[in-house]
Design a protein around this motif. Structure first.
Motif, PDB file in Angstrom:
ATOM      1  N   ILE A   1      85.085  15.383  82.685  1.00  0.00           N
ATOM      2  CA  ILE A   1      86.032  15.552  83.802  1.00  0.00           C
ATOM      3  C   ILE A   1      86.563  16.990  83.832  1.00  0.00           C
ATOM      4  O   ILE A   1      86.646  17.618  84.889  1.00  0.00           O
ATOM      5  CB  ILE A   1      87.189  14.529  83.710  1.00  0.00           C
ATOM      6  N   ARG A   2      86.875  17.531  82.652  1.00  0.00           N
ATOM      7  CA  ARG A   2      87.395  18.912  82.619  1.00  0.00           C
ATOM      8  C   ARG A   2      86.329  19.904  83.078  1.00  0.00           C
ATOM      9  O   ARG A   2      86.596  20.768  83.922  1.00  0.00           O
ATOM     10  CB  ARG A   2      87.874  19.260  81.203  1.00  0.00           C
ATOM     11  N   ALA A   3      85.110  19.748  82.574  1.00  0.00           N
ATOM     12  CA  ALA A   3      84.056  20.720  82.912  1.00  0.00           C
ATOM     13  C   ALA A   3      83.706  20.636  84.391  1.00  0.00           C
ATOM     14  O   ALA A   3      83.558  21.659  85.074  1.00  0.00           O
ATOM     15  CB  ALA A   3      82.815  20.448  82.049  1.00  0.00           C
ATOM     16  N   ALA A   4      83.573  19.419  84.905  1.00  0.00           N
ATOM     17  CA  ALA A   4      83.170  19.273  86.302  1.00  0.00           C
ATOM     18  C   ALA A   4      84.290  19.734  87.241  1.00  0.00           C
ATOM     19  O   ALA A   4      84.033  20.358  88.279  1.00  0.00           O
ATOM     20  CB  ALA A   4      82.789  17.814  86.583  1.00  0.00           C
ATOM     21  N   THR A   5      85.546  19.454  86.860  1.00  0.00           N
ATOM     22  CA  THR A   5      86.674  19.903  87.679  1.00  0.00           C
ATOM     23  C   THR A   5      86.701  21.432  87.748  1.00  0.00           C
ATOM     24  O   THR A   5      86.858  22.023  88.832  1.00  0.00           O
ATOM     25  CB  THR A   5      88.008  19.366  87.106  1.00  0.00           C
ATOM     26  N   ALA A   6      86.526  22.066  86.592  1.00  0.00           N
ATOM     27  CA  ALA A   6      86.541  23.539  86.573  1.00  0.00           C
ATOM     28  C   ALA A   6      85.390  24.097  87.407  1.00  0.00           C
ATOM     29  O   ALA A   6      85.574  25.058  88.174  1.00  0.00           O
ATOM     30  CB  ALA A   6      86.441  24.030  85.126  1.00  0.00           C
ATOM     31  N   ALA A   7      84.222  23.481  87.310  1.00  0.00           N
ATOM     32  CA  ALA A   7      83.046  24.022  87.996  1.00  0.00           C
ATOM     33  C   ALA A   7      83.160  23.876  89.514  1.00  0.00           C
ATOM     34  O   ALA A   7      82.850  24.821  90.256  1.00  0.00           O
ATOM     35  CB  ALA A   7      81.785  23.312  87.490  1.00  0.00           C
ATOM     36  N   VAL A   8      83.605  22.710  89.995  1.00  0.00           N
ATOM     37  CA  VAL A   8      83.685  22.555  91.457  1.00  0.00           C
ATOM     38  C   VAL A   8      84.834  23.392  92.022  1.00  0.00           C
ATOM     39  O   VAL A   8      84.754  23.910  93.142  1.00  0.00           O
ATOM     40  CB  VAL A   8      83.814  21.072  91.902  1.00  0.00           C
TER      41      VAL A   8
END
Ligand code: FAD
Length: 471
Positions: free
Chosen positions: A362-369
């Motif tokens: 969740i953290r990685a995908a949130t940062a990426a989008v």
């Protein structure tokens, strides 16, 4: 490419009395999914009333080389039950096959036809003092055949497994019109390949499921439901582990709801209210259920949550004191898809990663989008106890809706790359259908894809069964 009138007549006759819709006004409601991403066309919706008629329809289609698209409640979310736009397929809707053929509360099995609505099966099981645990937001209209064809998940997977874990036997009409009677009620059967599992999750590409033997369980005598607030994603999974241990592994549901999701629900959906005085970063909807009627479940939940609050692992919690309060807590979770609709365009991801990797995902995908599109509003929610997150993205408030939705594939690539790097799945529970075919081709293991194509060619050499879906 249209179907010759004489062929249509033969197929319509095979569907039996009252089994064929040909008026465009009657057909229209069957042609689109609720998200509106796909709209198909057909000259004939066949609605046979029994297995023999389903077999006759498929045989007539096979003889004429006409494609068949099976359809249940049409609540799928990946375009699987929508016929192709060129009108070259017959739509085979199972909605008239809704008999419960047998239900045995001692053996704990129910033999049901494919068109039974999931909620009706749940009710029939409950009336007999049993539980059929498959439960999902669309349960008032999705059908058992569709549930099995998509290997549906839902909110109780944590305890009872996916749809494929709830099946003992199947009856299937094969692409050549033969009927495979695999309606065994056996708990143990090691006589070769487990053929039923081929058809479960195949999204109607290998055959038409006409009936199933389902596993039932003892009905819960007691249920306890709570909403726990936490500030840190890293606190979520330890809370689940704590509750499983404290309750003798009676946690049946454990759903994640982010603050933004609760706010959107409270803004747009009646019956949704924040039960806490202060805002919190994340919420866990927790349900415990037990067949033991000793009344201790609520105390177990209360003690475990109190201890977690005392340690600072949980900020606050409410435990439902009535059925109405329980419904209110579930409403917060169930309103999320509807709430997002009121916030403009929404780009969906139904993904899973190993359970322990959920917070990092969740953290990685949130940062990426967010880096790719400042102002985008991720609402990652769902079946966190199974590692299944609906990583849904609401558009930046000021952005044009169509311009946002045009970014669907770019966002999919960003999120699915992270999922793949974490050894996850780009479709945790909704399937592939048409929506994710290209993604499956991109991310799927080449050997697995080759095996799928060989299976498809072996069972359906003419390629008439739900063509253009999955592979
Ligand atoms: P349909 O949409 O009619 O068909 C789905 C696929 O199955 C198609 O490929 C179709 O060709 C095939 N099919 C249908 N019937 C048969 C049959 N008898 N034989 C062979 N193939 C067949 N899904 C989850 O897994 N978990 C959830 O929590 C969840 N929540 C949802 C919430 C909402 C509000 C909505 C709208 C959908 C949700 N879904 C969820 C997706 C959907 O409800 C499920 O995929 C459901 O299992 C589909 O059943 P259906 O009868 O509507 O199938």
């Amino acid at each position: 490419m249209s179907i010759a009138p004489a062929t249509l007549q033969r197929i319509a006759a095979a569907a039996g009395p009252g089994g064929a819709l040909t008026d465009p006004a009657d057909i229209a409601p069957y042609l689109a999914e609720e998200r509106g991403l796909f709209r198909g066309a057909t000259a004939l919706v066949a609605r046979p009333a029994d297995t023999e008629a389903v077999a006759a329809v498929v045989r007539a289609c096979a003889e004429a080389g006409v494609a068949v698209v099976p359809q249940g409640g049409n609540t799928g979310l990946v375009g699987g039950a929508v016929p192709p736009e060129n009108g070259a397929a017959v739509l085979l809707n199972l909605g008239r096959m809704r008999r419960i053929r047998a239900l045995d509360p001692v053996e704990m099995t129910a033999t049901v036809e494919a068109g039974c609505v999931l909620a009706e099966v749940q009710r029939a099981a409950a009336d007999a003092g049993c539980l059929f645990p498959l439960s999902l937001g669309a349960e008032g209209s999705c059908q058992i055949g569709g549930n099995l064809a998509t290997n549906a998940g839902g909110v109780n997977v944590l305890r009872y497994g996916n749809a494929r874990d709830l099946v003992l036997g199947l009856e299937v009409v094969l692409p050549d019109g033969r009927v495979w009677n695999g309606l065994k009620r056996l708990r143990k059967d090691n006589t070769g390949y487990d053929l039923k599992q081929l058809f479960i999750g195949a999204e109607g590409t290998l055959g038409v499921i006409t009936a199933a033997v389902l596993r039932l369980f003892p009905a819960p005598a007691e249920t306890a439901t709570a909403l726990a607030a936490v500030e840190d994603l890293d606190a979520v999974l330890p809370l689940l582990a704590r509750l499983r241990a404290a309750s003798g592994d009676t946690v049946t549901a454990f759903e994640l709801i982010p603050r933004l999701g609760l706010e959107m629900g409270a803004r747009h959906v009646s019956g949704v209210a924040d039960p806490f005085a202060a805002p919190h970063a994340q919420y866990c909807l927790i349900e415990l259920a037990s067949a033991r009627p000793d009344g201790g479940l609520r105390d177990v939940l209360e003690d475990a949550l109190s201890a977690a609050i005392a340690e600072g692992a949980v900020s606050d919690a409410v435990i439902a004191a009535s059925l109405e309060q329980r419904a209110g807590l579930w409403r917060i979770r169930e309103a999320l898809p509807e709430a997002q609709k009121h916030e403009g365009g929404s780009i969906k991801h139904d993904v899973s990663v190993p359970v322990a990797a959920v917070p990092d995902f969740i953290r990685a995908a949130t940062a990426a989008v967010t880096a790719a599109m400042p102002g985008i509003r991720p609402v990652p929610f769902g079946h966190v106890g199974d590692g299944n997150i609906h990583f849904n993205l609401s558009q930046p408030p000021a952005m044009d809706r169509a311009a946002f939705l045009a970014e669907w594939e770019r966002m999919n690539r960003i999120v699915h790359d992270i999922v793949a790097a974490m050894d996850g799945s780009i479709s945790a529970e909704h399937g592939i259908g048409r929506l994710k075919r290209a993604e499956l081709a991109h991310y799927g293991d080449p050997v697995a894809l080759d095996l799928m194509r060989r299976l498809k060619a072996a069972l359906d050499p003419q390629g008439i069964m739900n063509p253009g879906k999955i592979v």
